[in-house]
Motif scaffolding. Structure first.
Motif, PDB file in Angstrom:
ATOM      1  N   ALA A 280       0.826  -1.217   0.000  1.00 48.45           N
ATOM      2  CA  ALA A 280       0.000   0.000   0.000  1.00 48.45           C
ATOM      3  C   ALA A 280       0.852   1.256   0.000  1.00 48.45           C
ATOM      4  N   GLU A 281       1.863   1.274   0.847  1.00 47.81           N
ATOM      5  CA  GLU A 281       2.713   2.461   0.927  1.00 47.81           C
ATOM      6  C   GLU A 281       3.535   2.631  -0.350  1.00 47.81           C
ATOM      7  N   ALA A 282       3.948   1.515  -0.973  1.00 45.46           N
ATOM      8  CA  ALA A 282       4.687   1.615  -2.233  1.00 45.46           C
ATOM      9  C   ALA A 282       3.835   2.286  -3.298  1.00 45.46           C
ATOM     10  N   TYR A 283       2.559   1.895  -3.389  1.00 41.65           N
ATOM     11  CA  TYR A 283       1.651   2.561  -4.313  1.00 41.65           C
ATOM     12  C   TYR A 283       1.520   4.035  -3.969  1.00 41.65           C
ATOM     13  N   ALA A 284       1.418   4.332  -2.677  1.00 46.49           N
ATOM     14  CA  ALA A 284       1.235   5.722  -2.254  1.00 46.49           C
ATOM     15  C   ALA A 284       2.434   6.580  -2.615  1.00 46.49           C
ATOM     16  N   VAL A 285       3.638   6.033  -2.438  1.00 46.39           N
ATOM     17  CA  VAL A 285       4.858   6.782  -2.779  1.00 46.39           C
ATOM     18  C   VAL A 285       4.862   7.134  -4.262  1.00 46.39           C
ATOM     19  N   LEU A 286       4.593   6.144  -5.104  1.00 44.68           N
ATOM     20  CA  LEU A 286       4.612   6.419  -6.537  1.00 44.68           C
ATOM     21  C   LEU A 286       3.453   7.312  -6.957  1.00 44.68           C
ATOM     22  N   ASP A 287       2.341   7.222  -6.274  1.00 45.89           N
ATOM     23  CA  ASP A 287       1.223   8.115  -6.581  1.00 45.89           C
ATOM     24  C   ASP A 287       1.597   9.567  -6.303  1.00 45.89           C
ATOM     25  N   ARG A 288       2.456   9.759  -5.299  1.00 42.78           N
ATOM     26  CA  ARG A 288       2.928  11.120  -5.002  1.00 42.78           C
ATOM     27  C   ARG A 288       3.996  11.586  -5.983  1.00 42.78           C
ATOM     28  N   LYS A 289       4.892  10.689  -6.357  1.00 46.00           N
ATOM     29  CA  LYS A 289       6.097  11.086  -7.079  1.00 46.00           C
ATOM     30  C   LYS A 289       6.073  10.799  -8.580  1.00 46.00           C
ATOM     31  N   ALA A 290       5.423   9.739  -8.976  1.00 47.99           N
ATOM     32  CA  ALA A 290       5.414   9.376 -10.399  1.00 47.99           C
ATOM     33  C   ALA A 290       4.110   8.652 -10.720  1.00 47.99           C
TER      34      ALA A 290
END
Length: 398
Positions: A280-290
């Motif tokens: 979940a957090e991996a998706y969230a990081v990329l949703d913020r950055k790329a």
């Protein structure tokens, strides 16, 4: 001009013979033991029934990047040692794209003197061309990222290590010329460093030093005390606390961090996420950055490189976020673990903020794809080749 293009570079042996010493194998004295037996027996037949002047066409069965110099130089050297003339026509420049089945070399000379050299010059050709192809692809995918060749431990001996370093340097030089890529800036060993215009290999510490020191920070201290003039790159995955240990090292060496002389290396294996990440957090990081990286269709393999365990694009972005938030924007990120052409392409999709990639994964995945083949296409001026290989004949011959 790159090291592979210079005739006077320090790679050449001190005797002035124009050939890397580690690849002058086999020698005239040892050659016969390493040659396919049917070649030595054919040589006996030619000795008994008379020599002919022949032309070989050399090709590969898959598209590659032309990296013929090591093979050609060895062949020239061996023929010179025999006092025999050879005419080698290299049909493509170093770094050029070569199609499957397209002749790369025409080699003309005495059948007697050439027949038992085929095994070795093919060995020195095929793998280098595939390594060059893969290295070029990786550099083009991530043109703003520096690469380090860390393949030596994965090579089958020192000769292969030299061939692979050479291949990487050819692919890198092509990427620099074509797209202005940073490309390969060095490698892990002194012996082949000159292929990358360096006089020594690069490297800081293995996981073993951290285990020896008992903590990541202490290992960094030991290295810095021993090599104070060197830039410091610290592995941060040993204890599974990538973020915690990265920040601890940066706080311990704030001057190096501010000067851009400190880097953290992510080498987390594929069995777990880096500290603080899950799916979940991996998706969230990329949703913020790329966000564009995850909003289109992605294959399972692509998703693993984007949001999966190990050194994913999300892991790199997460590390960058945490370093920047803590006031360490100049601490660089080095990423390793499985960085081949496909993973580099995915990192480009995610615009992963990786400064350096350490890779041995430009080594060929399928060794069968590295096989080069030579066929004689001309005997004393008469074009002749086995049925099915007519495509090797020179233009206009039939």
């Amino acid at each position: 001009m790159s090291a592979i293009e210079r005739d006077d570079d320090h790679r050449l042996d001190p005797a002035g013979n124009g050939w890397p010493t580690t690849l002058r194998h086999p020698t005239p004295d040892t050659l016969s033991g390493y040659v396919d037996k049917y070649f030595t027996r054919t040589k006996d037949c030619v000795a008994a029934f008379g020599d002919k002047r022949v032309t070989y066409a050399v090709f590969m069965r898959r598209p590659v990047t032309c990296a013929t110099k090591l093979s050609v130089e060895w062949l020239k050297w061996m023929m010179a040692e025999r006092g025999a003339e050879v005419d080698i026509q290299v049909l493509h420049k170093e770094g050029a794209w070569v199609g499957a089945g397209e002749p790369m070399l025409y080699i003309t000379g005495s059948f007697y003197h050439l027949v038992d050299l085929e095994t070795q010059y093919l060995q020195k050709l095929g793998a280098a061309c595939v390594a060059a192809y893969n290295a070029y692809t990786m550099c083009v995918e991530l043109p703003k990222t520096a690469f380090l060749a860390m393949d030596a431990r994965h090579c089958a001996g020192t000769e292969m290590a030299e061939i692979m370093a050479y291949g990487a340097s050819v692919g890198s030089a092509k990427a620099k010329k074509k797209v202005g890529a940073i490309g390969f800036v060095g490698n892990a060993t002194d012996a082949t460093a000159s292929y990358f215009d360096q006089n020594r290999g690069f490297g800081t510490m293995p996981h073993a030093l951290i285990g020896y020191a008992g903590s990541t920070v202490r290992a960094a201290e030991m290295f810095h005390e021993t090599h104070p003039a060197e830039n410091l790159t610290v592995l941060v995955d040993y204890f599974g606390q990538e973020i915690t240990d990265a920040l601890a090292v940066a706080r311990r060496f704030p001057e190096l961090a501010a000067e851009g002389r400190l880097a953290v290396r992510l080498d987390t294996h594929g069995g777990r996420y880096i500290e603080g990440l899950d799916t979940a957090e991996a998706y969230a990081v990329l949703d913020r950055k790329a966000p564009e990286a995850i909003r289109g269709y992605r294959t399972e393999a692509e998703l693993r490189s984007l949001i999966g365990t190990g050194v994913s694009a999300a892991a790199i972005w997460s590390m960058r976020e945490r370093l920047d938030a803590a006031g360490f924007p100049k601490v660089r990120i080095v990423a390793s673990s499985g960085f081949g052409p496909e993973k580099c392409r995915v990192m480009a999709l995610a615009k992963a903020p990786v400064d350096v990639v350490g890779t041995g994964s430009y080594l060929p995945d399928k060794w069968s794809e590295t096989y080069a083949t030579a066929d004689i296409i001309d005997y004393d001026g008469e074009p002749r080749v086995k049925v099915g290989r007519e495509f090797l004949l020179r233009k206009g011959e039939s």
